[in-house]
Design an enzyme around this catalytic site. Structure first.
Site, short mmCIF file in Angstrom:
data_model
loop_
_atom_site.label_atom_id
_atom_site.label_comp_id
_atom_site.label_asym_id
_atom_site.label_seq_id
_atom_site.Cartn_x
_atom_site.Cartn_y
_atom_site.Cartn_z
N ASP A 41 0.92 -1.30 -0.15
CA ASP A 41 0.20 0.11 -0.36
C ASP A 41 0.62 1.18 0.03
O ASP A 41 2.08 1.38 0.26
CB ASP A 41 -0.91 0.03 1.41
CG ASP A 41 -1.86 -1.06 1.33
OD1 ASP A 41 -2.23 -1.44 0.39
OD2 ASP A 41 -2.57 -1.41 2.03
N TYR A 69 5.83 -8.31 8.60
CA TYR A 69 5.57 -7.06 9.20
C TYR A 69 5.38 -6.71 10.29
O TYR A 69 5.19 -7.40 11.56
CB TYR A 69 3.88 -6.61 8.74
CG TYR A 69 3.35 -7.33 7.13
CD1 TYR A 69 3.96 -6.42 6.30
CD2 TYR A 69 3.26 -8.40 6.48
CE1 TYR A 69 3.69 -6.53 4.82
CE2 TYR A 69 2.67 -8.52 5.75
CZ TYR A 69 3.12 -8.45 4.42
OH TYR A 69 2.48 -7.95 2.91
N ASP A 83 -6.41 2.08 6.97
CA ASP A 83 -4.99 2.42 7.87
C ASP A 83 -5.90 4.26 8.32
O ASP A 83 -7.25 4.91 7.35
CB ASP A 83 -4.08 3.04 6.55
CG ASP A 83 -4.65 2.71 5.55
OD1 ASP A 83 -5.32 3.63 5.12
OD2 ASP A 83 -4.02 2.02 4.09
N ARG A 175 -4.24 -4.99 7.14
CA ARG A 175 -5.71 -3.90 7.64
C ARG A 175 -6.48 -4.59 8.33
O ARG A 175 -6.98 -4.24 9.68
CB ARG A 175 -5.76 -3.19 6.39
CG ARG A 175 -4.65 -1.64 5.77
CD ARG A 175 -5.19 -1.55 4.51
NE ARG A 175 -5.25 -2.52 3.89
CZ ARG A 175 -5.99 -2.57 2.34
NH1 ARG A 175 -6.73 -1.63 3.01
NH2 ARG A 175 -6.00 -2.76 1.51
#
Length: 297
Positions: A41, A69, A83, A175
């Site tokens: 993203d 992550y 987000d 997310r």
């Protein structure tokens, strides 16, 4: 000097799409034949593997698609995108403690089904979901199987902000995971920051910033400074197989080699001089090429 075929590991900057990075590199590297694996993203940073020249054919043949992550989850806020770049949909007083968060994390480990978010590149009937989302539309989606291998709480940089390390399979939306963790705690949640630290065999420690890459490309150093990794790097988990000139000729012409003395399986193949040829499979003592990554002689 022409740019070699290979893999360039970029530490993607925030605010750039993965496509933006490729567009910038096409001019700097002097080639349009670029690809990447594992879209990030715009708000996300970290490991973005860029495949150059003949290496583009290796992007979809990777053996390891798992990702790791570091994600900052913010409790007390829910947005339309999942987000903090999105429009707030819900706010609430939240007083989440580390102990409460630790208590719910185990329920998100292992194999599970995850519904892709509307703001994603997943295509339904040929149309990316994010295009429908921008029009205010909601499209019926089917949950997809994912696996979360590990969730570790790293700290809390601010009240109701918690940093998690998540190791997961391809196709996992962090997310959505953040929102689901909030649901388990009874509070809205959204993703405040995301950094990919590992993508398959590639690690953040081996990545280079975009400004450094552009500077090296302009000076001519990029073609020889070792930053462009060999194509076979992506196939490192496979065993290596060195072939003689006869077997090499068969591979180059797409012909099988019978009575080949090697165990069944997939191999990364080299000639007698150590040059990487490509991928091949041995089955029932027959050696057969799967994909060549070298020039045919």
């Amino acid at each position: 000097m022409p740019m070699p075929n290979g893999i360039l590991l970029v530490d993607k900057p925030s605010g750039w799409t993965s496509f933006d990075v490729l567009a910038k590199l096409r001019g700097a590297l002097g080639t349009r034949k670029l690809g990447h694996s594992g879209t990030l993203d715009p708000m996300a940073t970290g490991v973005l593997a860029v495949f150059i020249g003949k290496a583009t054919a290796a992007a979809d043949r990777q053996l390891d698609h798992d990702k790791t992550y570091e994600a900052t989850v913010r409790f007390g806020l829910r947005t339309d995108t999942g987000d903090i770049t999105g429009t707030p949909l819900q706010t609430a007083d939240a007083a989440v403690t580390a102990a409460q968060l630790q208590a719910v994390l185990p329920q998100f480990l292992g194999e599970q089904q995850q519904l892709p978010p509307m703001y994603s590149a997943v295509k339904i009937n040929g149309q990316p979901l994010y295009k429908a989302a921008r029009k205010g539309q909601t499209v019926e989606r089917t949950p997809r199987p994912i696996t979360v291998y590990g969730l570790e709480l790293l700290g809390s940089p601010a009240p109701n902000d918690f940093v998690l390390r998540a190791a997961c399979s391809k196709g996992t939306y962090i997310r959505v995971l953040a929102e689901d963790i909030g649901t388990a705690l009874g509070v809205p949640a959204t993703l405040a920051a995301l950094r990919r630290t590992k993508a398959g065999v590639f690690d953040l420690a081996d990545c280079h910033t975009l400004p450094d890459i552009l500077t090296a490309a302009e000076s001519g150093a990029l073609a020889e400074n070792g930053w462009i990794l060999p194509i076979e790097t992506v196939f490192a988990p496979l065993p290596a197989l060195q072939v003689n000139d006869g077997a090499k000729a068969h591979l180059m012409n797409g012909c099988p080699t019978s009575h080949y003395a090697a165990a069944d399986g997939k191999y990364r193949v080299y000639d007698k001089n150590g040059m990487f040829l490509g991928l091949a499979v041995v089955a029932g003592r027959v050696l057969q090429v799967e994909k060549l990554f070298c020039e045919r002689e």
